[in-house]
Design a protein around this motif. Structure first.
Motif, short mmCIF file in Angstrom:
data_model
loop_
_atom_site.label_atom_id
_atom_site.label_comp_id
_atom_site.label_asym_id
_atom_site.label_seq_id
_atom_site.Cartn_x
_atom_site.Cartn_y
_atom_site.Cartn_z
N GLN A 86 33.69 34.57 36.07
CA GLN A 86 33.45 34.22 37.44
C GLN A 86 32.93 35.45 38.18
OE1 GLN A 86 38.10 33.98 38.20
NE2 GLN A 86 36.96 33.13 39.88
N ALA A 87 32.20 35.17 39.22
CA ALA A 87 31.61 36.24 40.01
C ALA A 87 32.48 36.51 41.22
CB ALA A 87 30.20 35.85 40.46
N TYR A 88 32.38 37.71 41.74
CA TYR A 88 33.13 38.09 42.93
C TYR A 88 32.74 37.22 44.13
CZ TYR A 88 34.96 40.99 46.71
OH TYR A 88 35.63 41.44 47.80
N ALA A 89 31.50 36.80 44.16
CA ALA A 89 31.01 35.97 45.28
C ALA A 89 31.68 34.60 45.30
CB ALA A 89 29.51 35.82 45.20
N ASP A 90 32.22 34.15 44.16
CA ASP A 90 32.90 32.85 44.12
C ASP A 90 34.14 32.82 44.99
OD1 ASP A 90 30.97 31.95 42.40
OD2 ASP A 90 32.18 32.27 40.58
N ASN A 91 34.70 33.97 45.33
CA ASN A 91 35.88 34.02 46.19
C ASN A 91 35.57 33.62 47.63
OD1 ASN A 91 37.47 34.96 44.10
ND2 ASN A 91 37.01 37.09 44.56
#
Length: 93
Positions: A86-91
């Motif tokens: 998962q990417a940090y932007a998914d948060n």
């Protein structure tokens, strides 16, 4: 005849690295039923082999040791690694 199981240690949930997960462990199975100690109430038995854990660098080394010592073993396959990418932007969705 003694019986044991051979397995590969999984990664602990509290650790980020994979240290010592490449080793194979031979663990003896208990021949006696555990019973409570009359004084403390802790469960225990007279079988001291259940306390013994042997580490090996490879599965073949563990199987060779078991064959040499006459130990009946069954191999538990290593759990499959599940990667959660998962990417940090998914948060922030």
């Amino acid at each position: 005849m003694a019986s044991a199981r051979i397995y590969q240690r999984p990664k602990n949930a509290m650790q980020s690295g994979r240290a010592r997960t490449d080793r194979w462990v031979l663990e003896f199975e208990s021949n006696e039923k555990q019973r409570p100690d009359p004084l403390t109430g802790w469960a225990g038995s007279g079988d001291t082999r259940a306390q013994l854990r042997l580490n090996f660098p490879t599965l073949e080394a563990a199987q060779d040791y078991a064959a040499r010592e006459g130990i009946d073993v069954h191999v538990v396959p290593a759990p499959e690694r599940k990667l959660k990418l998962q990417a940090y932007a998914d948060n922030f969705r």
